[in-house]
Design an enzyme around this catalytic site. Structure first.
Site, PDB file in Angstrom:
ATOM      1  N   HIS A  47      -4.186   5.540  -3.253  1.00 53.87           N
ATOM      2  CA  HIS A  47      -3.041   4.678  -2.830  1.00 53.87           C
ATOM      3  C   HIS A  47      -1.893   5.811  -2.662  1.00 53.87           C
ATOM      4  O   HIS A  47      -2.082   7.055  -3.234  1.00 53.87           O
ATOM      5  CB  HIS A  47      -2.784   3.503  -3.374  1.00 53.87           C
ATOM      6  N   HIS A  49       0.955   6.094  -4.349  1.00 58.60           N
ATOM      7  CA  HIS A  49       1.816   6.369  -5.484  1.00 58.60           C
ATOM      8  C   HIS A  49       1.553   7.734  -6.084  1.00 58.60           C
ATOM      9  O   HIS A  49       0.624   8.215  -6.183  1.00 58.60           O
ATOM     10  CB  HIS A  49       1.498   5.492  -6.554  1.00 58.60           C
ATOM     11  N   ASP A  51       1.759   9.220  -8.881  1.00 51.76           N
ATOM     12  CA  ASP A  51       0.962   9.546 -10.100  1.00 51.76           C
ATOM     13  C   ASP A  51      -0.487   9.760  -9.703  1.00 51.76           C
ATOM     14  O   ASP A  51      -1.573   9.874 -10.387  1.00 51.76           O
ATOM     15  CB  ASP A  51       1.187   8.759 -11.167  1.00 51.76           C
ATOM     16  N   HIS A  52      -0.818   9.476  -8.019  1.00 54.07           N
ATOM     17  CA  HIS A  52      -2.067   9.421  -7.824  1.00 54.07           C
ATOM     18  C   HIS A  52      -2.139  10.475  -6.789  1.00 54.07           C
ATOM     19  O   HIS A  52      -3.375  10.986  -6.136  1.00 54.07           O
ATOM     20  CB  HIS A  52      -2.688   8.293  -7.202  1.00 54.07           C
ATOM     21  N   HIS A 105      -1.822  -4.138  -4.968  1.00 55.28           N
ATOM     22  CA  HIS A 105      -0.777  -3.399  -5.725  1.00 55.28           C
ATOM     23  C   HIS A 105      -0.140  -2.401  -4.707  1.00 55.28           C
ATOM     24  O   HIS A 105       1.211  -2.433  -5.128  1.00 55.28           O
ATOM     25  CB  HIS A 105      -2.140  -2.197  -6.576  1.00 55.28           C
ATOM     26  N   ASP A 122      -5.389   1.748  -8.978  1.00 57.46           N
ATOM     27  CA  ASP A 122      -4.771   0.807  -9.892  1.00 57.46           C
ATOM     28  C   ASP A 122      -4.903  -0.649  -9.330  1.00 57.46           C
ATOM     29  O   ASP A 122      -3.991  -1.301  -9.392  1.00 57.46           O
ATOM     30  CB  ASP A 122      -3.179   1.010  -9.537  1.00 57.46           C
ATOM     31  N   HIS A 160      -5.999   4.684 -14.874  1.00 54.46           N
ATOM     32  CA  HIS A 160      -5.227   4.835 -16.031  1.00 54.46           C
ATOM     33  C   HIS A 160      -6.104   4.480 -17.371  1.00 54.46           C
ATOM     34  O   HIS A 160      -7.068   3.682 -17.113  1.00 54.46           O
ATOM     35  CB  HIS A 160      -4.003   3.950 -16.149  1.00 54.46           C
TER      36      HIS A 160
HETATM   37 ZN   LIG Z   1      -1.098   4.448 -11.325  1.00 57.80          ZN
HETATM   38 ZN   LIG Z   2      -0.190   2.840  -8.438  1.00 60.76          ZN
END
Ligand SMILES: [Zn+2]
Ligand SMILES: [Zn+2]
Length: 248
Positions: A47, A49, A51-52, A105, A122, A160
């Site tokens: 996805h 985000h 942090d990905h 999400h 996530d 995570h």
């Molecule tokens: Zn994440």
């Molecule tokens: Zn996420």
């Protein structure tokens, strides 16, 4: 990567072709690709985000490679060249992976399934699930149900390391579940030694993850105690547990 993110390097042993899943950062990914002596053929983002996907740009500066993500996220995933959707097949050397569309999400969340290895970002976490940033409880419930239909021995590689805090919440809503109690003890032991708790199996998630346990009488009781008017159909139970966790 970062503080508690997981990225995964998927390698075809025969051809040494590889794909990196959800690189939060470029440098650790680039170092590992070099160490392993593999040929990068794709970045697989679950996805949009940061942090990905934060490593996409730095990896693309060193490797000419395809970037996969849901087709609706062309404008939100850096460098996306292969927009994918439910049922698409991805090839990495001789490995074949299937795309599952699992919104909730975010609206463009996908999972990648290679044999019995599920990379689910996530959406489904070990002992938890992602927050509903863009989707509805109905969507997330349907996405989790789709994942639950996979074989019990499916390995859950999530985005995570959240297992211990997720289990702490799970214990607050289903403290008499013996499988949950023993998982919590085991995970606390692993984390106290700094050991990873990922992957788990789908079977373990079905037994202990409160976001997949909308049939649990004990969870129904915990929800009723918090709000006597709560409805107990699966989507309402999921939504109520998610709301409780948001405030936990
Ligand atoms: Zn994440
Ligand atoms: Zn996420």
């Amino acid at each position: 990567m970062l503080r508690d993110n997981y990225a995964y390097l998927l390698v075809c042993d025969k051809s040494k072709a590889a794909a990196i899943i959800d690189p939060s950062e470029a440098d650790p990914a680039l170092n590992r690709i070099e160490q392993e002596g593999v040929q990068l053929e794709g970045i697989l983002n679950t996805h949009h985000h940061r942090d990905h996907t934060g490593g996409n740009e730095g990896i693309l500066a060193k490797h000419k490679t395809e970037v996969y993500g849901h087709k609706s996220d062309t404008a939100r995933i850096h460098g996306l060249t292969r927009g994918v959707d439910e049922g698409d097949v991805i090839q990495v050397g001789e490995l074949k992976g299937n795309v599952l569309f699992i919104p909730g999400h975010t609206t463009g969340h996908v999972a990648y399934l290679f044999d019995n290895n599920l990379f689910c970002g996530d959406t489904l976490f070990t002992a938890g699930c992602g927050r509903l940033f863009e989707g509805t409880p109905e969507q997330m419930h349907a996405s989790l149900k789709k994942l639950m239909a996979l074989p019990d021995n499916t390995k859950i590689y999530c985005g995570h390391e959240y297992t211990e805090s997720n289990l702490r919440f799970a214990m607050s809503v289903e403290p008499k579940n013996p499988k949950l109690v023993s998982r919590f003890e085991r995970v606390q032991g692993l984390r106290s030694r700094g050991t990873s708790t990922v992957p788990s199996t789908l079977e373990e998630e079905k037994q202990t993850n409160p976001f997949l346990r909308w049939e649990s009488k004990e969870i129904h009781g915990s929800l009723k105690a918090a709000d006597p008017r709560v409805r107990l159909d699966p989507v309402s139970v999921f939504a109520a547990v998610r709301k409780m966790k948001d405030a936990f």
